[in-house]
Structure formats: C-alpha cells, structure tokens
Design a protein around this motif. Structure first.
Motif, PDB file in Angstrom:
ATOM      1  N   LEU A  54      89.535  24.743 -15.849  1.00 51.59           N
ATOM      2  CA  LEU A  54      88.555  25.532 -16.582  1.00 51.59           C
ATOM      3  C   LEU A  54      89.224  26.635 -17.404  1.00 51.59           C
ATOM      4  N   ARG A  55      90.367  27.130 -16.931  1.00 52.35           N
ATOM      5  CA  ARG A  55      91.081  28.176 -17.668  1.00 52.35           C
ATOM      6  C   ARG A  55      91.531  27.670 -19.041  1.00 52.35           C
ATOM      7  N   ARG A  56      91.927  26.407 -19.106  1.00 49.38           N
ATOM      8  CA  ARG A  56      92.425  25.850 -20.367  1.00 49.38           C
ATOM      9  C   ARG A  56      91.299  25.477 -21.325  1.00 49.38           C
ATOM     10  N   LEU A  57      90.063  25.371 -20.801  1.00 45.92           N
ATOM     11  CA  LEU A  57      88.950  24.945 -21.645  1.00 45.92           C
ATOM     12  C   LEU A  57      88.301  26.102 -22.389  1.00 45.92           C
ATOM     13  N   GLY A  58      88.564  27.349 -21.923  1.00 46.36           N
ATOM     14  CA  GLY A  58      87.923  28.511 -22.524  1.00 46.36           C
ATOM     15  C   GLY A  58      88.096  28.605 -24.025  1.00 46.36           C
ATOM     16  N   PRO A  59      89.315  28.499 -24.561  1.00 52.34           N
ATOM     17  CA  PRO A  59      89.499  28.630 -26.018  1.00 52.34           C
ATOM     18  C   PRO A  59      88.943  27.450 -26.813  1.00 52.34           C
ATOM     19  N   VAL A  60      88.618  26.352 -26.136  1.00 55.29           N
ATOM     20  CA  VAL A  60      88.209  25.134 -26.857  1.00 55.29           C
ATOM     21  C   VAL A  60      86.689  25.028 -26.961  1.00 55.29           C
ATOM     22  N   PHE A  61      85.973  25.388 -25.882  1.00 53.38           N
ATOM     23  CA  PHE A  61      84.517  25.223 -25.841  1.00 53.38           C
ATOM     24  C   PHE A  61      83.832  26.577 -25.724  1.00 53.38           C
ATOM     25  N   ASP A  62      82.516  26.590 -26.033  1.00 52.63           N
ATOM     26  CA  ASP A  62      81.721  27.742 -25.650  1.00 52.63           C
ATOM     27  C   ASP A  62      81.422  27.614 -24.154  1.00 52.63           C
ATOM     28  N   LYS A  63      80.680  28.534 -23.567  1.00 54.81           N
ATOM     29  CA  LYS A  63      80.494  28.548 -22.118  1.00 54.81           C
ATOM     30  C   LYS A  63      79.727  27.326 -21.609  1.00 54.81           C
ATOM     31  N   ALA A  64      78.883  26.751 -22.436  1.00 49.27           N
ATOM     32  CA  ALA A  64      78.083  25.608 -21.991  1.00 49.27           C
ATOM     33  C   ALA A  64      78.964  24.415 -21.648  1.00 49.27           C
ATOM     34  N   GLY A  65      80.051  24.223 -22.384  1.00 52.36           N
ATOM     35  CA  GLY A  65      80.928  23.086 -22.128  1.00 52.36           C
ATOM     36  C   GLY A  65      81.602  23.150 -20.767  1.00 52.36           C
ATOM     37  N   PRO A  66      82.311  24.253 -20.431  1.00 46.42           N
ATOM     38  CA  PRO A  66      82.917  24.362 -19.103  1.00 46.42           C
ATOM     39  C   PRO A  66      81.906  24.318 -17.965  1.00 46.42           C
ATOM     40  N   VAL A  67      80.697  24.851 -18.205  1.00 45.34           N
ATOM     41  CA  VAL A  67      79.661  24.800 -17.160  1.00 45.34           C
ATOM     42  C   VAL A  67      79.298  23.349 -16.855  1.00 45.34           C
ATOM     43  N   THR A  68      79.120  22.557 -17.910  1.00 38.71           N
ATOM     44  CA  THR A  68      78.789  21.139 -17.719  1.00 38.71           C
ATOM     45  C   THR A  68      79.913  20.417 -16.985  1.00 38.71           C
ATOM     46  N   ILE A  69      81.147  20.702 -17.352  1.00 35.97           N
ATOM     47  CA  ILE A  69      82.292  20.076 -16.679  1.00 35.97           C
ATOM     48  C   ILE A  69      82.353  20.505 -15.218  1.00 35.97           C
ATOM     49  N   TYR A  70      82.091  21.790 -14.954  1.00 31.23           N
ATOM     50  CA  TYR A  70      82.100  22.266 -13.567  1.00 31.23           C
ATOM     51  C   TYR A  70      81.043  21.539 -12.739  1.00 31.23           C
ATOM     52  N   LYS A  71      79.827  21.417 -13.274  1.00 27.91           N
ATOM     53  CA  LYS A  71      78.746  20.793 -12.514  1.00 27.91           C
ATOM     54  C   LYS A  71      79.034  19.318 -12.212  1.00 27.91           C
ATOM     55  N   THR A  72      79.539  18.603 -13.221  1.00 30.08           N
ATOM     56  CA  THR A  72      79.709  17.156 -13.070  1.00 30.08           C
ATOM     57  C   THR A  72      81.017  16.760 -12.390  1.00 30.08           C
ATOM     58  N   TYR A  73      82.047  17.561 -12.564  1.00 32.63           N
ATOM     59  CA  TYR A  73      83.370  17.154 -12.106  1.00 32.63           C
ATOM     60  C   TYR A  73      83.853  17.913 -10.870  1.00 32.63           C
ATOM     61  N   ILE A  74      83.325  19.129 -10.672  1.00 32.00           N
ATOM     62  CA  ILE A  74      83.800  19.961  -9.552  1.00 32.00           C
ATOM     63  C   ILE A  74      82.699  20.186  -8.520  1.00 32.00           C
ATOM     64  N   ARG A  75      81.550  20.700  -8.969  1.00 33.62           N
ATOM     65  CA  ARG A  75      80.477  20.954  -8.005  1.00 33.62           C
ATOM     66  C   ARG A  75      79.995  19.671  -7.344  1.00 33.62           C
ATOM     67  N   SER A  76      79.962  18.583  -8.101  1.00 30.37           N
ATOM     68  CA  SER A  76      79.529  17.309  -7.514  1.00 30.37           C
ATOM     69  C   SER A  76      80.434  16.894  -6.358  1.00 30.37           C
ATOM     70  N   LYS A  77      81.718  17.238  -6.462  1.00 32.68           N
ATOM     71  CA  LYS A  77      82.658  16.946  -5.373  1.00 32.68           C
ATOM     72  C   LYS A  77      82.309  17.751  -4.134  1.00 32.68           C
ATOM     73  N   MET A  78      81.840  18.977  -4.317  1.00 36.95           N
ATOM     74  CA  MET A  78      81.517  19.842  -3.191  1.00 36.95           C
ATOM     75  C   MET A  78      80.122  19.578  -2.652  1.00 36.95           C
ATOM     76  N   GLU A  79      79.386  18.667  -3.298  1.00 34.78           N
ATOM     77  CA  GLU A  79      78.025  18.372  -2.845  1.00 34.78           C
ATOM     78  C   GLU A  79      77.838  16.896  -2.525  1.00 34.78           C
ATOM     79  N   TYR A  80      78.923  16.231  -2.204  1.00 36.14           N
ATOM     80  CA  TYR A  80      78.814  14.825  -1.813  1.00 36.14           C
ATOM     81  C   TYR A  80      78.401  14.761  -0.334  1.00 36.14           C
ATOM     82  N   ALA A  81      77.274  14.110  -0.069  1.00 31.93           N
ATOM     83  CA  ALA A  81      76.745  13.948   1.298  1.00 31.93           C
ATOM     84  C   ALA A  81      76.664  15.272   2.047  1.00 31.93           C
TER      85      ALA A  81
END
Length: 229
Positions: A54-81
């Motif tokens: 997420l640190r590397r994505l800051g200069p590339v996207f606005d905040k909505a982009g990293p949030v979407t990546i966090y939800k789908t790629y990171i938070r989903s891992k922490m919410e499996y079963a």
C-alpha cells in the motif's frame, strides 16, 4: 505435545487416520485444543506482507484505489471463515486489528474517512456476520445437523423484569457448556461462534430482527450492521 493414550484408532475408508497436533481443512488450521494460534499467525504474516504494497500505491492512485485493493486483497484474507475462529484469544485477534490500522495509516485515512469507505473494525464485521449467519440458520432449509445447533426460543418469563423486557420476541436460550469447569475453558466457550452469536442476537431489539424470512436476510444484515455500530 504428548500423544493421547488409550484411544481407539480413527478409521477412514479402511485406513488409519494418524493422530496429529494440528490439521488443515479447507484453508483453516485446526489445533487439537482449538486455540487457533497457528491459523491466526499464518493469516497475520500473509496479510502483513501484503499490506506493505500500500505504501507504493500512494503516489499512483487516489485513496479509493488502495482502499479497494486493501478490501479485496488483504482484508479478505483476514476474514476467511471468521466464524470458525472468532473465539480465538484477544491477543491473536488484536494482531489482525493492527494490520487494518497500519493499512489505514499507509493509505492516509482518518477515522471519518474510514467510515466513509466502510472500513468498520474487524470485530464489528465478525459480529454482524455471526448474527447474520444465525438469522440464515433459522430461515433456510440447511442440513439437519446445522439446524439442530440453533437453540430453542426463550419461553416468556413468569414475571416481567427489566431484563426480560429488553429481550426481543425471537430471543434464544443461551447455549450451556457441557462438562466444562475451568474458568479459562468457559471463557473460550463464551467467545465461540454459537454462544457469541446468541448473545449478540438477544441484544438486538425486535425492530432490528423484524420477521425472520428468506426474503429479509439482506435487509436484516443492513439493520444489524447499523445497529451495532
């Protein structure tokens, strides 16, 4: 860990199932004592490594982009079963909360922005999921073994008390632990899915539960999500 002595061999399709301290089933690591330590450590390690991107994505996207990546790629891992291991110790569950807080810092989200992006606490999301699952178990034709886990509805109190007046009309009897005496074991039982879900369920007003129907599942989830915030 010492092997359990004097137990008959466990057979499956004519083969002896070896006795192990841990096993992995459908991506969830079960320990012999259901402590969830290994499973949550694995989740924390993987999610923590992914958060670094997420640190590397800051200069590339606005905040909505990293949030979407966090939800789908990171938070989903922490919410499996999560309902299988929601009774884990506070120490191990708090490690997941630290990852979400770190992700929010890297994205640059303050408390108000987190609410706008629907980044509720992980414990809140597990509670909503537990109540929603208990709702589904009561209105869907699920397997009889799963259906049998739903406790019976509480009977009306012989006399009205302040506590009985607070209970909704669908309140359930609290599950009773069988053969447990140690306080630590009882605390673990209270945090497990069914006792915890029933406690949340009984805390909801009748207006939030409304009528339990298959068509009302999604609207119930929205109501309980709003109520528990």
């Amino acid at each position: 860990m010492k092997d359990i002595q004097n137990h008959p061999p466990i057979m499956f399709q004519g083969q002896v199932v070896s006795d192990k301290p841990e096993m992995k089933l459908l991506g969830v690591s079960f320990s012999r004592k259901l402590e969830w330590k290994t499973h949550l450590k694995n989740i924390t390690r993987t999610a923590g490594q992914r958060t670094s991107m997420l640190r590397r994505l800051g200069p590339v996207f606005d905040k909505a982009g990293p949030v979407t990546i966090y939800k789908t790629y990171i938070r989903s891992k922490m919410e499996y079963a999560p309902l299988s291991w929601m009774g884990a110790s506070t120490v191990h569950l708090s490690a997941l909360d630290k990852i979400q807080r770190r992700a929010c810092r890297l994205i640059g989200l303050g408390p108000e922005e987190q609410l706008r992006h629907n980044l509720s606490s992980l414990s809140h999301r597990r509670n909503v999921a537990a109540a929603s699952c208990l709702y589904r178990m009561q209105c869907i034709k699920c397997h009889t073994l799963l259906k049998s886990l739903v406790p019976p509805v509480r009977q009306p109190a012989a006399r009205l008390t302040r506590q009985s007046l607070l209970l909704n009309r669908y309140s359930l009897q609290s599950p009773v632990p069988q053969g447990m005496t140690a306080s630590r074991t009882l605390r673990s039982f209270d945090r497990a899915f069914l006792p915890a879900a029933v406690k949340i369920w009984n805390s909801l007003p009748s207006s939030v539960i409304s009528d339990i129907t298959t068509q009302g599942m999604q609207s119930f989830k929205c109501r309980v999500n709003k109520y528990l915030k």
